[in-house]
Design a protein around this motif. Structure first.
Motif, PDB file in Angstrom:
ATOM      1  N   GLN A  96       0.835   5.743   6.083  1.00  0.00           N
ATOM      2  CA  GLN A  96       0.847   4.119   6.283  1.00  0.00           C
ATOM      3  C   GLN A  96       0.819   4.111   5.217  1.00  0.00           C
ATOM      4  O   GLN A  96       1.153   2.906   3.958  1.00  0.00           O
ATOM      5  N   PRO A  97      -0.694   4.054   4.489  1.00  0.00           N
ATOM      6  CA  PRO A  97      -1.210   3.142   2.970  1.00  0.00           C
ATOM      7  C   PRO A  97      -0.329   3.050   2.049  1.00  0.00           C
ATOM      8  O   PRO A  97      -0.176   2.241   1.036  1.00  0.00           O
ATOM      9  N   ASN A  98       0.607   4.511   1.712  1.00  0.00           N
ATOM     10  CA  ASN A  98       1.264   3.785   0.777  1.00  0.00           C
ATOM     11  C   ASN A  98       2.353   2.917   0.550  1.00  0.00           C
ATOM     12  O   ASN A  98       2.619   2.901  -0.492  1.00  0.00           O
ATOM     13  N   ALA A  99       3.036   2.629   1.636  1.00  0.00           N
ATOM     14  CA  ALA A  99       3.695   1.664   2.836  1.00  0.00           C
ATOM     15  C   ALA A  99       2.960  -0.198   1.750  1.00  0.00           C
ATOM     16  O   ALA A  99       3.991  -0.951   1.095  1.00  0.00           O
ATOM     17  N   GLU A 100       2.271  -0.235   0.801  1.00  0.00           N
ATOM     18  CA  GLU A 100       1.485  -0.941   0.011  1.00  0.00           C
ATOM     19  C   GLU A 100       1.765  -1.234  -1.126  1.00  0.00           C
ATOM     20  O   GLU A 100       1.118  -1.808  -1.914  1.00  0.00           O
ATOM     21  N   VAL A 101       1.630   0.180  -1.801  1.00  0.00           N
ATOM     22  CA  VAL A 101       1.801   0.592  -3.016  1.00  0.00           C
ATOM     23  C   VAL A 101       3.503   0.698  -3.727  1.00  0.00           C
ATOM     24  O   VAL A 101       4.132   2.154  -2.902  1.00  0.00           O
ATOM     25  N   ARG A 102       4.230   0.317  -4.606  1.00  0.00           N
ATOM     26  CA  ARG A 102       5.401   0.218  -4.357  1.00  0.00           C
ATOM     27  C   ARG A 102       5.879   1.895  -6.041  1.00  0.00           C
ATOM     28  O   ARG A 102       4.472   2.749  -5.989  1.00  0.00           O
TER      29      ARG A 102
END
Length: 214
Positions: A96-102
């Motif tokens: 889920q943390p990748n959702a905040e990274v373009r």
């Protein structure tokens, strides 16, 4: 480190899932189960999906990576991923943390414990070092490199231990001899063609063009 040439029960414990129930076969009929499973796993797109996950350095693959390596439409790949999940072989892992990274993937596909036990029974793990070498040698776009390097969730310890091998050791020559021809014909990885075709003639007579080599 784990030996990639493991037996099906050496490192992977039994699960409550049975092959007969997943593939809807009668285990009392001789050869029905292995024939059904082998036919299922050998379907071209599914076979290449499994090989790509095995050869991937993290054994968790994004849809964009599947789309790059496998010469099928994204809809076909997605359909087969869903089918492999329905057969309890693959599952989707989310970071889920990748959702905040373009431009980073959030979802990745990898093996279940049942799936890894199944492909071990059908000798898919014997070519693990070869598939890793093929993957590492494949030309990749910047986007694919970014997806490959993206943070991922942690695989279950049991799965990680089975898929880990000592990359500093030379591959067993028997594995290489037995597997090279098979993986050259069945694996669809390929290096990019050289920008300057003349390098192909450096150690040969004549002046062959790139097209004449294939």
């Amino acid at each position: 480190m784990s030996d990639p040439n493991i037996s099906s029960d050496q490192h992977i414990c039994s699960t409550d899932i049975s092959v007969e129930s997943v593939f809807d076969v009668d285990g009392s009929i001789p050869d029905e189960t292995p024939q059904t499973v082998q036919q299922y796993l050998s379907q071209e797109t599914r076979h290449n999906i499994l090989q790509l996950i095995l050869g991937h350095p993290h054994h968790l693959v994004s849809v964009t990576e599947f789309d790059y390596y496998i010469p099928k439409s994204r809809s076909t790949i997605s359909e087969q991923l869903a089918d492999l999940a329905d057969h309890e072989i693959l599952t989707q892992y989310t970071h889920q943390p990748n959702a905040e990274v373009r431009d980073l993937p959030t979802d990745f596909w990898g093996f279940t414990e049942f799936g890894l036990r199944l492909i071990a029974e059908y000798n898919y793990l014997r070519g693990l070092p070869i598939m890793r070498a093929a993957h590492d040698a494949t030309d990749k776009t910047e986007k694919v490199q970014r997806h490959e390097a993206a943070p991922r969730p942690t695989l279950p310890a049991l799965i990680q231990s089975v898929l880990t091998f000592d990359e500093t050791d030379q591959a067993d020559p028997r594995v290489t001899a037995d597997s090279c021809t098979e993986f050259h014909t069945q694996t669809l990885y390929a290096d990019a063609a050289p920008a300057d075709p003349s390098v192909l003639n450096a150690d040969a007579d004549g002046d062959r063009t790139l097209e004449e080599l294939f």
